[in-house]
Design a protein around this motif. Structure first.
Motif, PDB file in Angstrom:
ATOM      1  N   GLY A 242       0.818  -1.214   0.000  1.00 39.15           N
ATOM      2  CA  GLY A 242       0.000   0.000   0.000  1.00 39.15           C
ATOM      3  C   GLY A 242       0.845   1.255   0.000  1.00 39.15           C
ATOM      4  O   GLY A 242       0.548   2.220  -0.719  1.00 39.15           O
ATOM      5  N   GLY A 243       1.917   1.258   0.785  1.00 40.87           N
ATOM      6  CA  GLY A 243       2.785   2.428   0.835  1.00 40.87           C
ATOM      7  C   GLY A 243       3.491   2.678  -0.488  1.00 40.87           C
ATOM      8  O   GLY A 243       3.600   3.826  -0.933  1.00 40.87           O
ATOM      9  N   LEU A 244       3.953   1.608  -1.139  1.00 42.77           N
ATOM     10  CA  LEU A 244       4.617   1.778  -2.428  1.00 42.77           C
ATOM     11  C   LEU A 244       3.632   2.219  -3.504  1.00 42.77           C
ATOM     12  O   LEU A 244       3.971   3.016  -4.384  1.00 42.77           O
ATOM     13  CB  LEU A 244       5.296   0.471  -2.837  1.00 42.77           C
ATOM     14  N   PHE A 245       2.413   1.711  -3.439  1.00 41.34           N
ATOM     15  CA  PHE A 245       1.407   2.151  -4.394  1.00 41.34           C
ATOM     16  C   PHE A 245       1.126   3.640  -4.254  1.00 41.34           C
ATOM     17  O   PHE A 245       1.047   4.375  -5.249  1.00 41.34           O
ATOM     18  CB  PHE A 245       0.110   1.352  -4.199  1.00 41.34           C
ATOM     19  N   VAL A 246       0.997   4.099  -3.017  1.00 42.35           N
ATOM     20  CA  VAL A 246       0.706   5.514  -2.790  1.00 42.35           C
ATOM     21  C   VAL A 246       1.855   6.397  -3.239  1.00 42.35           C
ATOM     22  O   VAL A 246       1.658   7.389  -3.956  1.00 42.35           O
ATOM     23  CB  VAL A 246       0.375   5.757  -1.303  1.00 42.35           C
ATOM     24  N   THR A 247       3.079   6.049  -2.837  1.00 45.28           N
ATOM     25  CA  THR A 247       4.216   6.929  -3.117  1.00 45.28           C
ATOM     26  C   THR A 247       4.694   6.839  -4.564  1.00 45.28           C
ATOM     27  O   THR A 247       5.063   7.850  -5.158  1.00 45.28           O
ATOM     28  CB  THR A 247       5.387   6.601  -2.179  1.00 45.28           C
ATOM     29  N   LEU A 248       4.670   5.646  -5.151  1.00 42.08           N
ATOM     30  CA  LEU A 248       5.199   5.482  -6.504  1.00 42.08           C
ATOM     31  C   LEU A 248       4.164   5.741  -7.592  1.00 42.08           C
ATOM     32  O   LEU A 248       4.537   6.103  -8.712  1.00 42.08           O
ATOM     33  CB  LEU A 248       5.762   4.067  -6.684  1.00 42.08           C
ATOM     34  N   ASN A 249       2.886   5.566  -7.263  1.00 38.05           N
ATOM     35  CA  ASN A 249       1.862   5.649  -8.301  1.00 38.05           C
ATOM     36  C   ASN A 249       0.799   6.701  -8.033  1.00 38.05           C
ATOM     37  O   ASN A 249       0.574   7.584  -8.877  1.00 38.05           O
ATOM     38  CB  ASN A 249       1.187   4.278  -8.476  1.00 38.05           C
ATOM     39  N   LEU A 250       0.135   6.623  -6.882  1.00 37.06           N
ATOM     40  CA  LEU A 250      -1.026   7.476  -6.655  1.00 37.06           C
ATOM     41  C   LEU A 250      -0.654   8.951  -6.559  1.00 37.06           C
ATOM     42  O   LEU A 250      -1.270   9.798  -7.228  1.00 37.06           O
ATOM     43  CB  LEU A 250      -1.754   7.033  -5.387  1.00 37.06           C
ATOM     44  N   VAL A 251       0.332   9.285  -5.726  1.00 37.41           N
ATOM     45  CA  VAL A 251       0.705  10.695  -5.551  1.00 37.41           C
ATOM     46  C   VAL A 251       1.205  11.313  -6.857  1.00 37.41           C
ATOM     47  O   VAL A 251       0.740  12.395  -7.250  1.00 37.41           O
ATOM     48  CB  VAL A 251       1.743  10.834  -4.421  1.00 37.41           C
ATOM     49  N   PRO A 252       2.140  10.675  -7.584  1.00 40.30           N
ATOM     50  CA  PRO A 252       2.541  11.261  -8.878  1.00 40.30           C
ATOM     51  C   PRO A 252       1.389  11.323  -9.880  1.00 40.30           C
ATOM     52  O   PRO A 252       1.291  12.274 -10.666  1.00 40.30           O
ATOM     53  CB  PRO A 252       3.650  10.326  -9.367  1.00 40.30           C
ATOM     54  N   PHE A 253       0.510  10.324  -9.861  1.00 36.52           N
ATOM     55  CA  PHE A 253      -0.611  10.281 -10.804  1.00 36.52           C
ATOM     56  C   PHE A 253      -1.564  11.453 -10.590  1.00 36.52           C
ATOM     57  O   PHE A 253      -2.079  12.032 -11.555  1.00 36.52           O
ATOM     58  CB  PHE A 253      -1.355   8.957 -10.646  1.00 36.52           C
ATOM     59  N   LEU A 254      -1.825  11.802  -9.342  1.00 35.91           N
ATOM     60  CA  LEU A 254      -2.761  12.892  -9.067  1.00 35.91           C
ATOM     61  C   LEU A 254      -2.220  14.242  -9.529  1.00 35.91           C
ATOM     62  O   LEU A 254      -2.992  15.146  -9.852  1.00 35.91           O
ATOM     63  CB  LEU A 254      -3.073  12.938  -7.566  1.00 35.91           C
ATOM     64  N   LYS A 255      -0.915  14.388  -9.580  1.00 37.51           N
ATOM     65  CA  LYS A 255      -0.317  15.633 -10.061  1.00 37.51           C
ATOM     66  C   LYS A 255      -0.135  15.613 -11.563  1.00 37.51           C
ATOM     67  O   LYS A 255      -0.433  16.596 -12.264  1.00 37.51           O
ATOM     68  CB  LYS A 255       1.036  15.860  -9.370  1.00 37.51           C
TER      69      LYS A 255
END
Length: 250
Positions: free
Chosen positions: A108-121
């Protein structure tokens, strides 16, 4: 619990990554390829009357099947190995969690930091969207956002660990999460925005393509967390129950 063997867990992480890559391929093929084909059709329609670029050495059909499958499997194996090494460090250091729970938290942490956060920007765009002259700038900004997200995630983890003795694990986790969200918001505000979507491009197609892209990553990390949690638990937790049963019957 047995001592941690990084090599043992690395192999299991890569195996779980292979399963995750297969899940990502299925989602990409079912949900994403039709959106890519639709975007390519729009690009070809818009270029009607102009010189058409010659088709590359790899056909579109091969790209959508063997090429996509190979890419997602290799991607899953690579990140599975990285996640396994992160798991080796995290187990026992982020709380009294067992292998399965730790694997789920790492995934979950890797998904958020590597994918979700960059994706939202900087969300992904289908073909025919984006200026070819700015591809280097856009790629640099995206990689920078990933690096910032990872650093901020590590900082939030360190903050939570330092606050835990005085505030308790739950309160420390809440404060660290809020600090992470606030820091990400500041990064969003300072990094330049990129919006190169043509005005006449269907908004529905872009929305569906971006949801499919996010779904691919969600499927991959969910599958990895479940598969690696199972494999790691089998490797680290001794099978004590059968031995105890033998002792009771003897």
């Amino acid at each position: 619990m047995n001592p941690i063997s990084p090599r043992l867990l690395l192999v299991r992480g890569m195996l779980a990554g292979l399963f995750a890559g297969a899940a990502a391929f299925l989602v990409a093929y079912v949900l994403g390829e039709s959106k890519v084909d639709a975007a390519i059709a729009l690009e070809e329609a818009a270029s009607a009357g102009h010189d058409h670029a010659e088709e590359g050495p790899v056909s579109r059909a091969l790209q959508a099947t063997a090429g996509l499958g190979t890419g997602t499997l290799l991607y899953g194996v690579a990140f599975g190995g990285i996640a396994a090494l992160v798991f080796c460090y995290a187990l026992g250091r982020i709380g009294r969690f067992g292998p399965r729970a730790t694997a789920a938290l790492v995934a979950g942490g890797l998904f958020v930091t590597l994918n979700l956060v960059p994706f939202l920007k900087y969300p992904s765009n289908p073909p025919a969207v984006g200026d070819p002259d700015t591809v280097v700038t856009r790629t640099t900004l995206f990689v920078l956002m990933i690096a910032l997200s990872v650093l901020l995630g590590v900082g939030a983890l360190i903050l939570g660990r330092r606050l835990a003795p005085g505030m308790g694990n739950w309160n420390a986790s809440v404060v660290a999460s809020l600090a992470f969200v606030a820091a990400v918001g500041i990064a969003y505000a300072f990094l330049p925005a990129v919006n190169e979507v043509p005005e006449d491009f269907p908004a529905t197609l872009i929305w569906q393509f971006r949801l499919a892209t996010l779904g691919i990553q969600t499927a991959m990390w969910t599958t990895f967390g479940l598969a690696f949690g199972f494999l790691a638990e089998r490797a680290l937790v001794p099978a004590a129950a059968p031995k105890e049963a033998v002792q009771l019957t003897s």
